[in-house]
Scaffold this motif. Sequence first.
Motif, PDB file in Angstrom:
ATOM      1  N   LEU A  23     -11.195   3.363   0.830  1.00 18.96           N
ATOM      2  CA  LEU A  23     -10.395   2.605   0.464  1.00 18.96           C
ATOM      3  C   LEU A  23     -10.905   1.316  -0.256  1.00 18.96           C
ATOM      4  CD1 LEU A  23      -6.994   2.531   2.210  1.00 18.96           C
ATOM      5  CD2 LEU A  23      -7.791   4.112   1.153  1.00 18.96           C
ATOM      6  N   TYR A  24     -11.072   1.091  -1.279  1.00 20.16           N
ATOM      7  CA  TYR A  24     -11.453   0.276  -1.665  1.00 20.16           C
ATOM      8  C   TYR A  24     -11.046  -0.552  -3.437  1.00 20.16           C
ATOM      9  CZ  TYR A  24     -13.972   3.169  -5.078  1.00 20.16           C
ATOM     10  OH  TYR A  24     -14.072   4.479  -5.426  1.00 20.16           O
ATOM     11  N   SER A  30     -11.907  -1.519 -12.945  1.00 21.04           N
ATOM     12  CA  SER A  30     -11.623   0.596 -13.298  1.00 21.04           C
ATOM     13  C   SER A  30     -11.732   1.345 -12.378  1.00 21.04           C
ATOM     14  CB  SER A  30     -12.751   0.179 -14.370  1.00 21.04           C
ATOM     15  OG  SER A  30     -13.922   0.149 -14.086  1.00 21.04           O
ATOM     16  N   GLN A  31     -12.536   0.756 -11.215  1.00 18.71           N
ATOM     17  CA  GLN A  31     -13.114   1.241  -9.820  1.00 18.71           C
ATOM     18  C   GLN A  31     -12.322   1.091  -8.790  1.00 18.71           C
ATOM     19  OE1 GLN A  31     -14.672   4.234  -9.826  1.00 18.71           O
ATOM     20  NE2 GLN A  31     -15.288   4.045 -12.598  1.00 18.71           N
ATOM     21  N   HIS A  32     -11.414   1.794  -8.582  1.00 19.70           N
ATOM     22  CA  HIS A  32     -10.426   1.333  -7.347  1.00 19.70           C
ATOM     23  C   HIS A  32      -9.787   2.564  -6.768  1.00 19.70           C
ATOM     24  CE1 HIS A  32      -7.479   1.287 -10.198  1.00 19.70           C
ATOM     25  NE2 HIS A  32      -6.403   2.058  -9.023  1.00 19.70           N
ATOM     26  N   TYR A  33      -9.959   2.531  -5.442  1.00 16.20           N
ATOM     27  CA  TYR A  33      -8.748   3.287  -4.771  1.00 16.20           C
ATOM     28  C   TYR A  33      -8.022   2.834  -3.395  1.00 16.20           C
ATOM     29  CZ  TYR A  33      -7.991   8.462  -2.235  1.00 16.20           C
ATOM     30  OH  TYR A  33      -7.285   9.202  -1.959  1.00 16.20           O
ATOM     31  N   ARG A  34      -6.808   2.702  -3.995  1.00 17.64           N
ATOM     32  CA  ARG A  34      -6.199   2.099  -3.047  1.00 17.64           C
ATOM     33  C   ARG A  34      -5.578   2.447  -1.333  1.00 17.64           C
ATOM     34  NH1 ARG A  34      -8.309  -1.472  -1.319  1.00 17.64           N
ATOM     35  NH2 ARG A  34      -6.289  -2.258  -0.666  1.00 17.64           N
ATOM     36  N   LEU A  35      -5.493   2.123  -0.625  1.00 12.14           N
ATOM     37  CA  LEU A  35      -4.078   2.804  -0.012  1.00 12.14           C
ATOM     38  C   LEU A  35      -2.768   3.945  -0.285  1.00 12.14           C
ATOM     39  CD1 LEU A  35      -3.463   3.651   3.400  1.00 12.14           C
ATOM     40  CD2 LEU A  35      -1.561   1.679   2.934  1.00 12.14           C
ATOM     41  N   ASP A  37      -3.157   5.675  -3.804  1.00 10.43           N
ATOM     42  CA  ASP A  37      -4.124   6.650  -4.657  1.00 10.43           C
ATOM     43  C   ASP A  37      -4.097   7.524  -3.605  1.00 10.43           C
ATOM     44  OD1 ASP A  37      -4.266   4.382  -6.513  1.00 10.43           O
ATOM     45  OD2 ASP A  37      -5.624   3.596  -5.881  1.00 10.43           O
ATOM     46  N   PHE A  38      -4.837   7.164  -2.323  1.00 12.66           N
ATOM     47  CA  PHE A  38      -4.517   7.832  -1.364  1.00 12.66           C
ATOM     48  C   PHE A  38      -3.610   8.490  -0.410  1.00 12.66           C
ATOM     49  CE2 PHE A  38      -6.297   8.386   3.809  1.00 12.66           C
ATOM     50  CZ  PHE A  38      -6.774  10.097   2.858  1.00 12.66           C
ATOM     51  N   VAL A  39      -2.055   8.164  -0.271  1.00 20.49           N
ATOM     52  CA  VAL A  39      -1.458   8.324  -0.070  1.00 20.49           C
ATOM     53  C   VAL A  39      -0.726   9.469  -1.167  1.00 20.49           C
ATOM     54  CG1 VAL A  39       1.261   7.716   0.253  1.00 20.49           C
ATOM     55  CG2 VAL A  39      -0.757   7.152   0.991  1.00 20.49           C
ATOM     56  N   ASP A  40      -0.681   9.335  -2.184  1.00 19.66           N
ATOM     57  CA  ASP A  40      -1.054   9.919  -3.051  1.00 19.66           C
ATOM     58  C   ASP A  40      -1.236  11.265  -3.797  1.00 19.66           C
ATOM     59  OD1 ASP A  40       1.022   8.190  -4.510  1.00 19.66           O
ATOM     60  OD2 ASP A  40       0.062   7.478  -6.369  1.00 19.66           O
ATOM     61  N   SER A 285     -13.564  15.070   3.352  1.00 20.18           N
ATOM     62  CA  SER A 285     -12.349  14.994   2.388  1.00 20.18           C
ATOM     63  C   SER A 285     -13.908  14.197   1.359  1.00 20.18           C
ATOM     64  CB  SER A 285     -10.814  13.779   1.593  1.00 20.18           C
ATOM     65  OG  SER A 285     -11.207  12.794   2.403  1.00 20.18           O
ATOM     66  N   ASN A 286     -14.481  12.803   1.899  1.00 13.35           N
ATOM     67  CA  ASN A 286     -15.058  11.971   0.925  1.00 13.35           C
ATOM     68  C   ASN A 286     -13.887  11.512   0.369  1.00 13.35           C
ATOM     69  OD1 ASN A 286     -17.331  10.456   1.084  1.00 13.35           O
ATOM     70  ND2 ASN A 286     -17.773  11.269  -0.278  1.00 13.35           N
ATOM     71  N   PHE A 287     -13.659  11.076  -0.256  1.00 12.56           N
ATOM     72  CA  PHE A 287     -12.550  10.920  -1.191  1.00 12.56           C
ATOM     73  C   PHE A 287     -12.256   9.585  -1.211  1.00 12.56           C
ATOM     74  CE2 PHE A 287      -9.138  13.100  -3.896  1.00 12.56           C
ATOM     75  CZ  PHE A 287     -10.403  14.705  -3.831  1.00 12.56           C
TER      76      PHE A 287
END
Length: 334
Positions: A23-24, A30-35, A37-40, A285-287
Amino acid sequence: MATSAPEVAIEPDLPIVDAHHHLYGIVSESQHYRLDDFVDDLAGGHRVLGSVYVEAFESGWRSDGPAGFRSVGEVEQVSAACDAPRQAGANLCHVAAGIVSNVDLTLGDGVRAVLEAHVAAGQGRLRGVRHHATRDAGVVGRFTHSAPAHLLADKQFREGFAWLGRFGLSFDALVFHTQLGEVADLADAFPETTFVLNHMGILIGVGQYRDDMPTQMARWEKDLRALALRPNVNVKIGGLGMPLSGFGFEHGLRPATSKELAIAWQPRIDICVDAFGASRCMFESNFPIDKQSCCYVELWNAFKRCTQGWSVDERSELFHKTVCRTYRLPHLHS
């Protein structure tokens, strides 16, 4: 990348614990992946009971104070954000049930105080440490993190590493396939410490390695099997969606399907499980890094396709039992 009709999760009742995700960033970047996003992604239909959060991109690091302690901020941030299970579709997911943090082990004995701060910030969820050790002297090293040569053998690094065992923490080894012998040497020096090889040892399939893949594949397999002789080493199966792996799915007009992924990934997965045994392998997953090649549902569908002919016990180990045992997550194991 163009969108395509999403797949339905196959075998939706199979329990999964995602062994590795990040998560970052913040939404305005432009580059982000928050909680959220992961839950989606989790809501796609797979039965993901929990996950292991792994540090990345200095997310949430403190902006001031002693340099060695700045990464504590990431653990504080994740612990606060993931303080309760999240509803993801029909399932409850314990996101970041285990945390692997970034600690500079070259601090030597000075790492003790840093680890104490990380343990406190983890609120009972800190399970391991990762210190980036990837090293390449060619073109790949110019575009990725390239650590000092022979870092894992460095005296100061090993002084810091020795503290992991005293704190009961594991070590996530992030290296390229050309460095697997160095991991084996470190594992021999610390047989009581649990090692987790990230991304199957990252067999590089780009740059100077692309034109010599049969030789590189043979080298990776030989060194991987030698590393598997160390009983304290486990392996995360994943990271195959990274452009570094050389499959090229990131260049597609649409995300890869699970059938396409399974065909491409099966040979490397088979080698890993044959070398280590299912009881020391775990799927990740390395997502969102692997999201460059595919979607979350398709990634887990691919892993399920690759193991359809395997025993119930083997699949249970790969999808949730090994990660729960390695990262000490008994509430998810049961």
